[in-house]
Motif scaffolding. Structure first.
Motif, PDB file in Angstrom:
ATOM      1  N   TYR A  84       0.896  -1.505   0.085  1.00 17.82           N
ATOM      2  CA  TYR A  84      -0.136   0.362   0.164  1.00 17.82           C
ATOM      3  C   TYR A  84       0.981   0.948   0.006  1.00 17.82           C
ATOM      4  CZ  TYR A  84      -3.559   4.099   1.501  1.00 17.82           C
ATOM      5  OH  TYR A  84      -4.054   4.867   1.561  1.00 17.82           O
ATOM      6  N   ASP A  85       1.092   2.090  -1.213  1.00 19.70           N
ATOM      7  CA  ASP A  85       1.293   3.382  -0.897  1.00 19.70           C
ATOM      8  C   ASP A  85       1.308   4.169  -0.426  1.00 19.70           C
ATOM      9  OD1 ASP A  85       3.405   5.137  -2.094  1.00 19.70           O
ATOM     10  OD2 ASP A  85       2.409   5.841  -3.913  1.00 19.70           O
ATOM     11  N   ILE A  86       1.580   4.498   1.125  1.00 22.46           N
ATOM     12  CA  ILE A  86       0.348   4.748   2.128  1.00 22.46           C
ATOM     13  C   ILE A  86       1.414   6.811   1.886  1.00 22.46           C
ATOM     14  CG2 ILE A  86       2.085   4.444   3.954  1.00 22.46           C
ATOM     15  CD1 ILE A  86       0.228   4.346   5.740  1.00 22.46           C
ATOM     16  N   THR A  87       0.499   7.491   2.321  1.00 19.83           N
ATOM     17  CA  THR A  87       1.252   9.178   2.445  1.00 19.83           C
ATOM     18  C   THR A  87       1.877   9.627   3.033  1.00 19.83           C
ATOM     19  OG1 THR A  87      -0.798  10.064   3.290  1.00 19.83           O
ATOM     20  CG2 THR A  87      -0.670   9.823   1.044  1.00 19.83           C
ATOM     21  N   GLY A  88       2.176  10.559   3.262  1.00 21.39           N
ATOM     22  CA  GLY A  88       3.508  11.260   4.674  1.00 21.39           C
ATOM     23  C   GLY A  88       2.337  11.592   5.644  1.00 21.39           C
ATOM     24  N   LEU A  89       1.154  12.013   5.140  1.00 20.55           N
ATOM     25  CA  LEU A  89       0.512  12.571   6.548  1.00 20.55           C
ATOM     26  C   LEU A  89      -0.439  11.635   6.954  1.00 20.55           C
ATOM     27  CD1 LEU A  89      -1.190  14.945   7.679  1.00 20.55           C
ATOM     28  CD2 LEU A  89      -2.893  14.828   6.239  1.00 20.55           C
ATOM     29  N   GLN A  90      -1.046  10.445   6.506  1.00 24.13           N
ATOM     30  CA  GLN A  90      -0.970   9.198   6.758  1.00 24.13           C
ATOM     31  C   GLN A  90       0.100   8.191   7.431  1.00 24.13           C
ATOM     32  OE1 GLN A  90      -1.886   7.181   2.995  1.00 24.13           O
ATOM     33  NE2 GLN A  90      -4.585   7.472   3.398  1.00 24.13           N
ATOM     34  N   ALA A  91       0.892   7.757   7.353  1.00 21.77           N
ATOM     35  CA  ALA A  91       1.896   7.983   7.872  1.00 21.77           C
ATOM     36  C   ALA A  91       2.288   8.347   9.358  1.00 21.77           C
ATOM     37  CB  ALA A  91       3.073   7.467   6.888  1.00 21.77           C
ATOM     38  N   GLY A  92       2.308  10.135   9.257  1.00 20.52           N
ATOM     39  CA  GLY A  92       2.620  10.910  10.113  1.00 20.52           C
ATOM     40  C   GLY A  92       1.685  10.558  11.405  1.00 20.52           C
ATOM     41  N   VAL A  93       0.152  10.533  11.128  1.00 20.35           N
ATOM     42  CA  VAL A  93      -0.752  10.443  11.547  1.00 20.35           C
ATOM     43  C   VAL A  93      -0.407   8.986  12.379  1.00 20.35           C
ATOM     44  CG1 VAL A  93      -3.461  10.553  11.638  1.00 20.35           C
ATOM     45  CG2 VAL A  93      -2.735  12.316  11.048  1.00 20.35           C
ATOM     46  N   ILE A  94      -0.471   7.934  12.203  1.00 19.67           N
ATOM     47  CA  ILE A  94      -1.123   6.815  12.484  1.00 19.67           C
ATOM     48  C   ILE A  94       0.188   6.447  13.238  1.00 19.67           C
ATOM     49  CG2 ILE A  94       0.047   3.956  12.417  1.00 19.67           C
ATOM     50  CD1 ILE A  94      -1.602   4.186   9.104  1.00 19.67           C
ATOM     51  N   ALA A  95       1.334   7.642  13.260  1.00 24.23           N
ATOM     52  CA  ALA A  95       2.584   6.675  13.888  1.00 24.23           C
ATOM     53  C   ALA A  95       2.309   7.533  15.486  1.00 24.23           C
ATOM     54  CB  ALA A  95       3.729   7.254  13.057  1.00 24.23           C
ATOM     55  N   PHE A  96       1.979   8.656  15.139  1.00 25.42           N
ATOM     56  CA  PHE A  96       1.650  10.360  15.967  1.00 25.42           C
ATOM     57  C   PHE A  96       1.021  10.155  17.443  1.00 25.42           C
ATOM     58  CE2 PHE A  96       5.091  12.179  14.005  1.00 25.42           C
ATOM     59  CZ  PHE A  96       5.425  13.154  15.056  1.00 25.42           C
ATOM     60  N   SER A  97      -0.420   9.281  16.611  1.00 25.10           N
ATOM     61  CA  SER A  97      -1.536   8.741  17.311  1.00 25.10           C
ATOM     62  C   SER A  97      -1.089   7.067  17.962  1.00 25.10           C
ATOM     63  CB  SER A  97      -2.779   8.412  16.001  1.00 25.10           C
ATOM     64  OG  SER A  97      -2.967   9.517  15.990  1.00 25.10           O
ATOM     65  N   LEU A  98      -0.008   6.456  17.589  1.00 25.79           N
ATOM     66  CA  LEU A  98      -0.099   5.433  18.480  1.00 25.79           C
ATOM     67  C   LEU A  98       1.234   5.889  19.398  1.00 25.79           C
ATOM     68  CD1 LEU A  98       0.734   2.677  15.492  1.00 25.79           C
ATOM     69  CD2 LEU A  98      -1.638   2.721  17.292  1.00 25.79           C
ATOM     70  N   ASN A  99       2.191   6.554  19.058  1.00 27.07           N
ATOM     71  CA  ASN A  99       3.122   7.178  20.202  1.00 27.07           C
ATOM     72  C   ASN A  99       2.355   8.275  20.839  1.00 27.07           C
ATOM     73  OD1 ASN A  99       5.484   9.350  20.895  1.00 27.07           O
ATOM     74  ND2 ASN A  99       6.947   7.683  20.125  1.00 27.07           N
ATOM     75  N   SER A 100       1.246   8.707  20.655  1.00 29.64           N
ATOM     76  CA  SER A 100       0.402   9.457  21.523  1.00 29.64           C
ATOM     77  C   SER A 100      -0.209   9.265  22.560  1.00 29.64           C
ATOM     78  CB  SER A 100       0.031  10.553  21.374  1.00 29.64           C
ATOM     79  OG  SER A 100      -1.044  11.786  22.396  1.00 29.64           O
ATOM     80  N   ALA A 101      -0.951   7.385  22.209  1.00 30.27           N
ATOM     81  CA  ALA A 101      -1.661   7.214  22.330  1.00 30.27           C
ATOM     82  C   ALA A 101      -0.992   6.566  24.348  1.00 30.27           C
ATOM     83  CB  ALA A 101      -2.055   6.064  22.033  1.00 30.27           C
ATOM     84  N   ALA A 102       0.471   5.478  23.456  1.00 36.93           N
ATOM     85  CA  ALA A 102       1.497   5.579  24.914  1.00 36.93           C
ATOM     86  C   ALA A 102       1.882   5.866  25.928  1.00 36.93           C
ATOM     87  CB  ALA A 102       2.411   4.699  24.381  1.00 36.93           C
ATOM     88  N   TYR A 103       1.700   7.383  26.192  1.00 32.79           N
ATOM     89  CA  TYR A 103       2.445   8.365  26.800  1.00 32.79           C
ATOM     90  C   TYR A 103       0.420   8.980  27.173  1.00 32.79           C
ATOM     91  CZ  TYR A 103       6.582   8.677  25.387  1.00 32.79           C
ATOM     92  OH  TYR A 103       7.944   8.710  25.062  1.00 32.79           O
ATOM     93  N   THR A 104      -0.231   9.268  26.712  1.00 34.05           N
ATOM     94  CA  THR A 104      -1.877   9.354  27.168  1.00 34.05           C
ATOM     95  C   THR A 104      -2.290   8.512  27.943  1.00 34.05           C
ATOM     96  OG1 THR A 104      -1.992  10.666  25.084  1.00 34.05           O
ATOM     97  CG2 THR A 104      -3.805  10.117  26.475  1.00 34.05           C
ATOM     98  N   SER A 105      -2.303   7.286  27.507  1.00 33.35           N
ATOM     99  CA  SER A 105      -2.358   5.740  28.347  1.00 33.35           C
ATOM    100  C   SER A 105      -2.060   6.004  30.087  1.00 33.35           C
ATOM    101  CB  SER A 105      -2.998   5.003  27.823  1.00 33.35           C
ATOM    102  OG  SER A 105      -1.006   4.128  27.861  1.00 33.35           O
ATOM    103  N   GLU A 106      -1.435   6.381  29.879  1.00 30.55           N
ATOM    104  CA  GLU A 106      -0.396   6.509  31.585  1.00 30.55           C
ATOM    105  C   GLU A 106      -0.637   7.575  32.086  1.00 30.55           C
ATOM    106  OE1 GLU A 106       1.894   4.355  33.403  1.00 30.55           O
ATOM    107  OE2 GLU A 106       1.092   3.021  31.410  1.00 30.55           O
ATOM    108  N   THR A 107      -1.161   9.066  31.188  1.00 28.52           N
ATOM    109  CA  THR A 107      -1.758   9.812  32.460  1.00 28.52           C
ATOM    110  C   THR A 107      -2.819   9.628  32.591  1.00 28.52           C
ATOM    111  OG1 THR A 107      -0.270  11.394  30.833  1.00 28.52           O
ATOM    112  CG2 THR A 107      -2.255  12.736  31.890  1.00 28.52           C
ATOM    113  N   ILE A 108      -3.525   9.182  31.390  1.00 28.93           N
ATOM    114  CA  ILE A 108      -5.448   9.000  31.618  1.00 28.93           C
ATOM    115  C   ILE A 108      -5.436   7.703  33.479  1.00 28.93           C
ATOM    116  CG2 ILE A 108      -7.185   8.253  30.746  1.00 28.93           C
ATOM    117  CD1 ILE A 108      -6.482   9.193  27.903  1.00 28.93           C
ATOM    118  N   ARG A 109      -4.369   6.745  33.038  1.00 29.05           N
ATOM    119  CA  ARG A 109      -5.522   6.141  33.978  1.00 29.05           C
ATOM    120  C   ARG A 109      -4.645   6.318  35.300  1.00 29.05           C
ATOM    121  NH1 ARG A 109      -1.749   3.081  37.128  1.00 29.05           N
ATOM    122  NH2 ARG A 109       0.715   3.922  36.036  1.00 29.05           N
ATOM    123  N   ALA A 110      -3.693   7.409  35.319  1.00 29.79           N
ATOM    124  CA  ALA A 110      -3.693   8.373  36.978  1.00 29.79           C
ATOM    125  C   ALA A 110      -4.439   9.005  37.117  1.00 29.79           C
ATOM    126  CB  ALA A 110      -1.800   9.253  36.351  1.00 29.79           C
TER     127      ALA A 110
END
Length: 219
Positions: A84-110
């Motif tokens: 699949y020829d993914i666009t830069g914007l799509q790749a960025g949103v996926i990568a940043f969403s997954l990364n942000s979720a890791a940090y945000t989950s700890e904040t929300i859990r606390a």
């Protein structure tokens, strides 16, 4: 010093054309990151050991590896893995969403764990279903407590969004670099983009303070 901001004046509309890309990228990443973060935080406080272990492993992977590496893997490896020829914007949103979720989950859990256990016990005794208890009672209070941390995460997403320029996405920084290469000047366009980022961060911080103040008044 050879500094002349008049050189970039004709290119300012072109540079600002990347502002919408930056804002859209930040909003999408923050929204999806929070949704996934909520799911991960609920899993982490659940009684399902296997799911808790998977959520913990997920968090450790995305917090333990560089964000730019995650972005590069998603952008460059996706065509190889799933054709699949993914666009830069799509790749960025996926990568940043997954990364942000890791940090945000700890904040929300606390934030969830900081809520008085008596409220959960009262909800259970009244027969309130678990999902309604979380959505109507626990999460709203948790988000009030962690709002500053979530704003900081949003600011980090906005600033880190400049990384998508490394995969060719025409955001603010990418366009500034294009102008710099064409005109053989770097200080002026990069300083201008820095000012734009700074103003957006100031606006976001001010808006968050207003919202936090209203939430406190409503308590």
């Amino acid at each position: 010093m050879n500094i002349n901001f008049e050189i970039i004046i004709p290119y300012i509309p072109y540079i600002l054309g990347g502002l919408w890309v930056t804002i859209k990228f930040t909003i999408l990443s923050a929204f999806l990151g929070i949704l996934l973060g909520i799911l991960l935080s609920i899993i982490k406080i659940s009684k399902f050991k296997v799911l808790k272990a998977l959520a913990t492993f997920y968090t450790s992977v995305f917090r333990g590896t560089p964000l730019i590496l995650q972005l590069a893997i998603i952008y460059f490896a996706t065509p190889q893995l799933i054709n699949y020829d993914i666009t830069g914007l799509q790749a960025g949103v996926i990568a940043f969403s997954l990364n942000s979720a890791a940090y945000t989950s700890e904040t929300i859990r606390a934030g969830i764990m900081a809520i008085d256990k008596g409220q959960r016990e009262a909800a259970v005794s009244l027969g309130v279903p678990y999902n309604r208890m979380m959505l109507d009672i626990i999460l709203p209070q948790a988000f009030k407590n962690i709002l500053p941390a979530l704003v900081n995460e949003g600011i980090n997403l906005l600033k880190d969004s400049a990384l998508v320029s490394t995969i060719g996405t025409a955001d603010l920084l990418r366009r500034a670099n294009i102008v710099a290469a064409e005109q053989y000047v770097y200080f002026e366009p990069l300083l201008f983009v820095g000012l734009v980022y700074y103003l957006i961060v100031i606006l976001l911080t001010y808006s968050a303070k207003l919202l936090e103040g209203r939430l406190r008044v409503s308590d």
